[in-house]
Design an enzyme around this catalytic site. Sequence first.
Site, PDB file in Angstrom:
ATOM      1  CE1 TYR A 130      -9.125   1.779   6.990  1.00 10.62           C
ATOM      2  CE2 TYR A 130      -8.110   2.564   9.018  1.00 10.62           C
ATOM      3  CZ  TYR A 130      -8.041   2.342   7.654  1.00 10.62           C
ATOM      4  OH  TYR A 130      -6.895   2.653   6.964  1.00 10.62           O
ATOM      5  CE  LYS A 131      -7.631  -1.332   4.870  1.00  8.39           C
ATOM      6  NZ  LYS A 131      -8.273  -0.401   3.919  1.00  8.39           N
ATOM      7  CG  ASP A 186      -0.225  -3.069   6.412  1.00  9.70           C
ATOM      8  OD1 ASP A 186      -1.270  -3.463   6.967  1.00  9.70           O
ATOM      9  OD2 ASP A 186      -0.121  -1.948   5.868  1.00  9.70           O
ATOM     10  CG  PHE A 243      -2.018   1.020   1.121  1.00 14.43           C
ATOM     11  CD1 PHE A 243      -3.002   0.904   0.147  1.00 14.43           C
ATOM     12  CD2 PHE A 243      -2.067   2.106   1.970  1.00 14.43           C
ATOM     13  CE1 PHE A 243      -4.011   1.852   0.033  1.00 14.43           C
ATOM     14  CE2 PHE A 243      -3.064   3.047   1.867  1.00 14.43           C
ATOM     15  CZ  PHE A 243      -4.039   2.926   0.895  1.00 14.43           C
ATOM     16  NE  ARG A 290     -10.300  -2.352  -3.013  1.00 11.57           N
ATOM     17  CZ  ARG A 290      -9.641  -1.804  -1.988  1.00 11.57           C
ATOM     18  NH1 ARG A 290      -8.453  -2.265  -1.651  1.00 11.57           N
ATOM     19  NH2 ARG A 290     -10.150  -0.795  -1.330  1.00 11.57           N
TER      20      ARG A 290
END
Length: 398
Positions: free
Chosen positions: A209-210, A184, A113, A357
């Site tokens: 938060y995912k 990560d 990322f 996605r």
Amino acid sequence: MTDFAATRAMFDIPEGMTYLNGNSLGPMPKASPEAMMSFLNEEWRSELIKGWNTKGWFMQPNTLGDRIGKLIGAEAGTTVVSDTLSIKVFQAVGAGLSLVPERKVILSDTGNFPTDLYMVQGLVKLKQDGYTLRTVEPESVMDAITDDVAVVTLTEVDYRTGRKHDMKAIIEKAHSVGAVVVWDLAHSAGAFPVDVSGTDVDFAVGCTYKFLNAGPGGPAFIYVAPRLIDVVEPVLSGWYGHEAPFAFDTDYRPMPGKIDRMRIGTPSIASFALLSAALDVWEGVDLADVRARAEELMTLFINEVSARCPGVTLAGPANMDERGSHVSFHFEHGYACMQALIDRKVIGDFRAPDMMRFGITPLFVGKSDIMKAVDTLEDILRTEAYKEDRFNVRSAVT
């Protein structure tokens, strides 16, 4: 067995919406509003500053860290929560470098990322001591782990394609040449079983938060292997990680022998209330069941799109052993097509240059959601609805 009908009922998803974007932002648990109001009315309002003691606020980074630790295979006392994921990447990579001071190379991949790479670039610039960031294609990471590498820092699951690194193999290779590894887990924690202890992870970081559904900007976490906790340098040395924070010494001394040394500054207790409610959803959930169901749904999705949606091609591996818990498709008009899907209440997102996605999160996604998404996508392609001008106007967030 995990009751997915029960977990789905724990989320407040708008009527008629098919939400396939939990890999980017999880939906709100129904318990979240009550948890926040309880914090406001029964903690902050009534206890005021006493809450640091009476409500356990001071130790919440640790207590919540242990709850997340259970989801990533971590031992108690090895995970803390606070700050943002970007901060935790900086902290972990910096701490890793301190363990191998004679080496100057930080290895990552082009599928990482971007913010992870940005934080490392900033760290390299700050150190001004000959450090370099070396990036290679994801498939080339194993060959690039050589004896001049200090730290390997990778996102386990590629945020674009869903390709998953072989964590165990990479750690074994890195350790064989004396390198440290930082993982990560932003697209791993809560998506499938992770075993940081069993695979001998050095450092792991992630967001909440995912797949963990703690809300926008939910706090991040960091894990440190028990063998490193007493020797690792925090790099970011805040008062919350001091050996005696309320002695108010002017010189920093890291908390000895505890993960507390990886705490930095005063955390957001309000966000912790939402995180705690989100973690309640995981009580009684088996991540092996989550993974098995996700593989079924991803396979169905890929097969249906392949058969019914011409011009749309799979990004990343078809082999489920090599995939995380989201599916991406290449399409020339991917952005506009995604906007058309969203307009019809099928929510995914877009990643440049041409990827649509979709997160496959079994806690609230089932077969009917997959079929509705495919039916809608097929119709949009057939009618070329994505060509409407309104779907081709770029928003700030894609």
